[in-house]
Design an enzyme around this catalytic site. Structure first.
Site, PDB file in Angstrom:
ATOM      1  N   GLY A  14       5.637   3.624  55.265  1.00 39.62           N
ATOM      2  CA  GLY A  14       6.544   2.681  54.587  1.00 39.62           C
ATOM      3  C   GLY A  14       5.763   1.802  53.624  1.00 39.62           C
ATOM      4  N   ARG A  17       6.969  -0.153  49.501  1.00 46.55           N
ATOM      5  CA  ARG A  17       7.695  -1.367  49.104  1.00 46.55           C
ATOM      6  C   ARG A  17       7.575  -2.428  50.207  1.00 46.55           C
ATOM      7  NH1 ARG A  17      13.736   0.910  50.289  1.00 46.55           N
ATOM      8  NH2 ARG A  17      14.004  -0.205  52.241  1.00 46.55           N
ATOM      9  N   TYR A 154      17.076  -2.591  67.468  1.00 46.24           N
ATOM     10  CA  TYR A 154      15.856  -3.003  66.756  1.00 46.24           C
ATOM     11  C   TYR A 154      14.896  -3.751  67.701  1.00 46.24           C
ATOM     12  CZ  TYR A 154      13.138  -5.202  62.946  1.00 46.24           C
ATOM     13  OH  TYR A 154      12.138  -5.625  62.095  1.00 46.24           O
TER      14      TYR A 154
HETATM   15  P1  NAD Z   1      11.735  -2.402  53.790  1.00 41.33           P
HETATM   16  O1  NAD Z   1      13.072  -1.881  54.148  1.00 41.33           O
HETATM   17  O2  NAD Z   1      11.548  -3.117  52.497  1.00 41.33           O
HETATM   18  O3  NAD Z   1      10.647  -1.237  53.876  1.00 41.33           O
HETATM   19  C1  NAD Z   1      10.631  -0.301  54.925  1.00 41.33           C
HETATM   20  C2  NAD Z   1       9.787   0.879  54.532  1.00 41.33           C
HETATM   21  O4  NAD Z   1       9.802   1.840  55.600  1.00 41.33           O
HETATM   22  C3  NAD Z   1      10.297   1.586  53.283  1.00 41.33           C
HETATM   23  O5  NAD Z   1       9.206   1.932  52.460  1.00 41.33           O
HETATM   24  C4  NAD Z   1      10.952   2.862  53.843  1.00 41.33           C
HETATM   25  O6  NAD Z   1      10.897   3.956  52.943  1.00 41.33           O
HETATM   26  C5  NAD Z   1      10.062   3.130  55.047  1.00 41.33           C
HETATM   27  N1  NAD Z   1      10.713   3.979  56.040  1.00 41.33           N
HETATM   28  C6  NAD Z   1      11.882   3.770  56.674  1.00 41.33           C
HETATM   29  N2  NAD Z   1      12.173   4.793  57.487  1.00 41.33           N
HETATM   30  C7  NAD Z   1      11.164   5.693  57.361  1.00 41.33           C
HETATM   31  C8  NAD Z   1      10.874   6.953  57.941  1.00 41.33           C
HETATM   32  N3  NAD Z   1      11.702   7.528  58.838  1.00 41.33           N
HETATM   33  N4  NAD Z   1       9.727   7.593  57.587  1.00 41.33           N
HETATM   34  C9  NAD Z   1       8.881   7.031  56.697  1.00 41.33           C
HETATM   35  N5  NAD Z   1       9.092   5.837  56.106  1.00 41.33           N
HETATM   36  C10 NAD Z   1      10.226   5.177  56.436  1.00 41.33           C
HETATM   37  O7  NAD Z   1      11.333  -3.334  55.013  1.00 41.33           O
HETATM   38  P2  NAD Z   1      10.202  -4.463  55.192  1.00 41.33           P
HETATM   39  O8  NAD Z   1      10.907  -5.749  55.335  1.00 41.33           O
HETATM   40  O9  NAD Z   1       9.091  -4.311  54.234  1.00 41.33           O
HETATM   41  O10 NAD Z   1       9.702  -4.059  56.670  1.00 41.33           O
HETATM   42  C11 NAD Z   1       8.474  -3.417  56.951  1.00 41.33           C
HETATM   43  C12 NAD Z   1       8.230  -3.502  58.445  1.00 41.33           C
HETATM   44  O11 NAD Z   1       8.173  -4.878  58.854  1.00 41.33           O
HETATM   45  C13 NAD Z   1       9.334  -2.856  59.295  1.00 41.33           C
HETATM   46  O12 NAD Z   1       8.761  -2.205  60.407  1.00 41.33           O
HETATM   47  C14 NAD Z   1      10.152  -4.046  59.763  1.00 41.33           C
HETATM   48  O13 NAD Z   1      10.823  -3.793  60.959  1.00 41.33           O
HETATM   49  C15 NAD Z   1       9.054  -5.096  59.910  1.00 41.33           C
HETATM   50  N6  NAD Z   1       9.556  -6.474  59.871  1.00 41.33           N
HETATM   51  C16 NAD Z   1      10.160  -6.979  58.755  1.00 41.33           C
HETATM   52  C17 NAD Z   1      10.595  -8.304  58.765  1.00 41.33           C
HETATM   53  C18 NAD Z   1      11.259  -8.949  57.585  1.00 41.33           C
HETATM   54  O14 NAD Z   1      11.722 -10.103  57.720  1.00 41.33           O
HETATM   55  N7  NAD Z   1      11.309  -8.324  56.425  1.00 41.33           N
HETATM   56  C19 NAD Z   1      10.432  -9.089  59.922  1.00 41.33           C
HETATM   57  C20 NAD Z   1       9.825  -8.525  61.029  1.00 41.33           C
HETATM   58  C21 NAD Z   1       9.377  -7.229  60.993  1.00 41.33           C
END
Ligand code: NAD
Length: 246
Positions: A14, A17, A154
């Protein structure tokens, strides 16, 4: 800052982005060659090309597919080199209250957030054990520590990542492979873009530092955990949340 990861290969799922792109950039700034993994090959390649330094490459993979994860690691190793650092960042949400939570959405979230990390860890472990060095960082969430109404799937996936992190840390420590997790709070990305103004204001009032984080806030901690400064840290869950959970 020193380029403390010079000569290392990092694989970031991931990574094209949001938080993952921030992590890819931080690791590249530290001197690592980064394999940027996304579901879309063009976007992953574009992200890899935008990173500082050379030797980065983009790859498409759905980490919920065990065979695809295995093939991905072979491809990365053949084109950039053996993976020294694995960052399991890929994650999705499919939020709903319990009574409306569909099996499909329960399974999808567990398959990506938890099984995806397991597939990737299993695929890099043999090489790391043989070389007697390696670092794994899992991106979980504070929701995995405290739960959240409307996010049972989640929260379960992220709490599962904590158990996975600690078990992998115990199992691989004797081979000098470290495994930790960062648990972000609310970070401004596409994932949090759906929150309305009122929700953002309510959430901010629960954050002692009074603001959402940005991807570099998480990325700097991952860089630290991946590097020699964290050489004596394994099995830890580090919250990066502006003080929300303490
Ligand atoms: P985002 O949606 O912007 O990015 C998620 C990324 O994961 C994308 O690049 C997507 O293509 C990739 N992805 C999703 N499913 C996939 C799969 N099956 N195989 C390969 N790639 C896959 O989300 P983000 O906010 O950047 O989140 C990144 C991580 O941080 C996640 O694990 C999320 O749970 C965690 N997180 C985010 C937040 C927040 O507030 N944004 C808070 C806590 C944890």
């Amino acid at each position: 800052m020193d380029k403390e990861l010079e000569g290392q290969v990092a694989l970031v799922t991931g990574g094209s982005r949001g938080i993952g792109l921030g992590i890819s950039r931080s690791l590249a700034e530290a001197g690592a060659r980064v394999a940027v993994i996304g579901r879309n090959a063009d976007r992953a390649r574009e992200a890899a090309a935008s990173l500082p330094g050379t030797g980065h490459e983009g790859f498409a993979c759905d980490v919920s597919d065990p065979e695809a994860a295995k093939a991905l690691v072979s491809d990365v190793e053949a084109s950039i080199g053996a993976v020294n650092i694995l960052v399991n960042n890929a994650g999705i949400t499919r939020d709903n209250i319990l009574l409306r939570l569909k099996d499909e959405h329960w399974n999808e979230v567990l398959a990506t957030n938890l099984s995806g990390a397991f597939h990737m860890i299993r695929a890099v472990t043999r090489g790391m054990m043989k070389r007697r060095e390696g670092v794994i960082v899992n991106v979980s969430s504070v929701v995995g520590l405290i739960g959240n109404a409307g996010q049972a799937n989640y929260a379960a996936s992220k709490a599962g990542l904590h158990g996975l992190t600690k078990s992998v840390a115990k199992e691989l420590a004797s081979r000098n492979v470290r495994c930790n997790a960062v648990a972000p709070g609310f970070i401004t990305t596409d994932m949090t873009a759906e929150l309305n103004e009122q929700q953002v204001a309510d959430l901010q009032s629960q954050i002692p530092l009074g603001r959402f984080g940005a991807p570099p806030d998480v990325a700097h901690v991952v860089r630290f955990l991946a590097g020699p400064g964290a050489g004596y840290i394994t099995g830890q869950i580090l919250a990066v949340d502006g003080g929300m959970v303490m």
